[in-house]
Design an enzyme around this catalytic site. Sequence first.
Site, PDB file in Angstrom:
ATOM      1  N   GLN A   8     -18.842  16.587  13.120  1.00 13.74           N
ATOM      2  CA  GLN A   8     -18.005  17.668  12.524  1.00 13.74           C
ATOM      3  C   GLN A   8     -18.893  19.096  12.701  1.00 13.74           C
ATOM      4  OE1 GLN A   8     -17.717  15.203   8.798  1.00 13.74           O
ATOM      5  NE2 GLN A   8     -15.840  16.249   8.701  1.00 13.74           N
ATOM      6  N   HIS A  56     -15.105   6.214   6.793  1.00 16.13           N
ATOM      7  CA  HIS A  56     -14.796   7.396   7.089  1.00 16.13           C
ATOM      8  C   HIS A  56     -15.468   8.110   8.184  1.00 16.13           C
ATOM      9  CE1 HIS A  56     -12.858  11.466   5.997  1.00 16.13           C
ATOM     10  NE2 HIS A  56     -13.573  11.885   6.533  1.00 16.13           N
ATOM     11  N   CYS A  69     -11.317  15.288   3.819  1.00 14.87           N
ATOM     12  CA  CYS A  69     -11.911  15.485   5.135  1.00 14.87           C
ATOM     13  C   CYS A  69     -12.269  17.024   5.147  1.00 14.87           C
ATOM     14  CB  CYS A  69     -11.431  15.102   6.056  1.00 14.87           C
ATOM     15  SG  CYS A  69     -12.336  14.980   7.674  1.00 14.87           S
ATOM     16  N   LEU A  70     -13.768  17.323   5.432  1.00 21.56           N
ATOM     17  CA  LEU A  70     -13.837  18.705   5.455  1.00 21.56           C
ATOM     18  C   LEU A  70     -13.214  19.283   6.787  1.00 21.56           C
ATOM     19  CD1 LEU A  70     -17.500  18.409   4.333  1.00 21.56           C
ATOM     20  CD2 LEU A  70     -15.648  19.153   3.047  1.00 21.56           C
TER      21      LEU A  70
HETATM   22  O1  GNR Z   1     -16.039  15.190   1.352  1.00 23.04           O
HETATM   23  C1  GNR Z   1     -15.352  14.341   1.521  1.00 23.04           C
HETATM   24  N1  GNR Z   1     -14.704  13.404   0.587  1.00 23.04           N
HETATM   25  C2  GNR Z   1     -14.193  12.067   0.809  1.00 23.04           C
HETATM   26  C3  GNR Z   1     -13.516  11.434  -0.292  1.00 23.04           C
HETATM   27  C4  GNR Z   1     -12.896  10.426  -0.071  1.00 23.04           C
HETATM   28  C5  GNR Z   1     -13.320   9.578   1.086  1.00 23.04           C
HETATM   29  C6  GNR Z   1     -13.924  10.169   2.239  1.00 23.04           C
HETATM   30  C7  GNR Z   1     -14.412  11.466   2.068  1.00 23.04           C
HETATM   31  S1  GNR Z   1     -15.555  12.033   3.339  1.00 23.04           S
HETATM   32  C8  GNR Z   1     -15.279  13.834   2.912  1.00 23.04           C
HETATM   33  C9  GNR Z   1     -16.343  14.674   3.845  1.00 23.04           C
HETATM   34  C10 GNR Z   1     -15.894  14.273   5.101  1.00 23.04           C
HETATM   35  O2  GNR Z   1     -15.012  14.985   5.875  1.00 23.04           O
HETATM   36  N2  GNR Z   1     -16.737  13.557   6.014  1.00 23.04           N
HETATM   37  O3  GNR Z   1     -16.580  13.336   7.023  1.00 23.04           O
HETATM   38 NI    NI Z   2     -14.182  13.507   7.346  1.00 20.36          NI
END
Ligand code: GNR
Ligand code: NI
Length: 169
Positions: A51, A135, A93-94
């Site tokens: 990322q 994830h 997901c960011l």
């Molecule tokens: O910030 C994040 N929150 C989240 C919430 C529920 C399940 C997984 C995540 S990971 C995510 C950050 C991210 O994108 N990690 O790759």
């Molecule tokens: Ni993510």
Amino acid sequence: MAILPILEYPDPRLRAVAQPVAQVDDDVRQLVENMAETMYAAPGVGLAAPQVGVALRIFVIDIAGEDEPSDLHVFINPELLQTDGTQSWNEGCLSFPGISEDIKRAERVLLRALDRDGKPFELEAHGLMAVAIQHESDHLDGVLMIDKVGALKRRLMGKKLARRQHASP
Ligand code: GNR
Ligand code: NI
């Protein structure tokens, strides 16, 4: 320490399979520190090296709440040894800003990884920690949230993202 730019879908670097870390040296530790700072600044519960444009098998996770002390976990060359059960969690997901979707994953995971000192450890996780581990593990294999939802939701996600990307400067 530095906050690194986070790549957003559909950046092709999010689709690459990340390579194992050959040696946990000071460069790797520097990257881990910067990843943690980037995750806390975002804020996110986890962040995988791809990322931030680094194709290495590293992720960081901290699921502590706002009113709790930070609890940083560093995973280098992680291997999922076992998964059991199912759970559904509303994930973000960011790399997909503004999007969240319910995603079904294993309820329990057992994994092995190296820590910041290159020392192997095993961890059993449940609930959000198990979700975050799965994830982030997916990111190391170029697998993204959008791959985990059904065809209908995927189309809606695509539209939402296109609208956002069209709207942003
Ligand atoms: O910030 C994040 N929150 C989240 C919430 C529920 C399940 C997984 C995540 S990971 C995510 C950050 C991210 O994108 N990690 O790759
Ligand atoms: Ni993510």
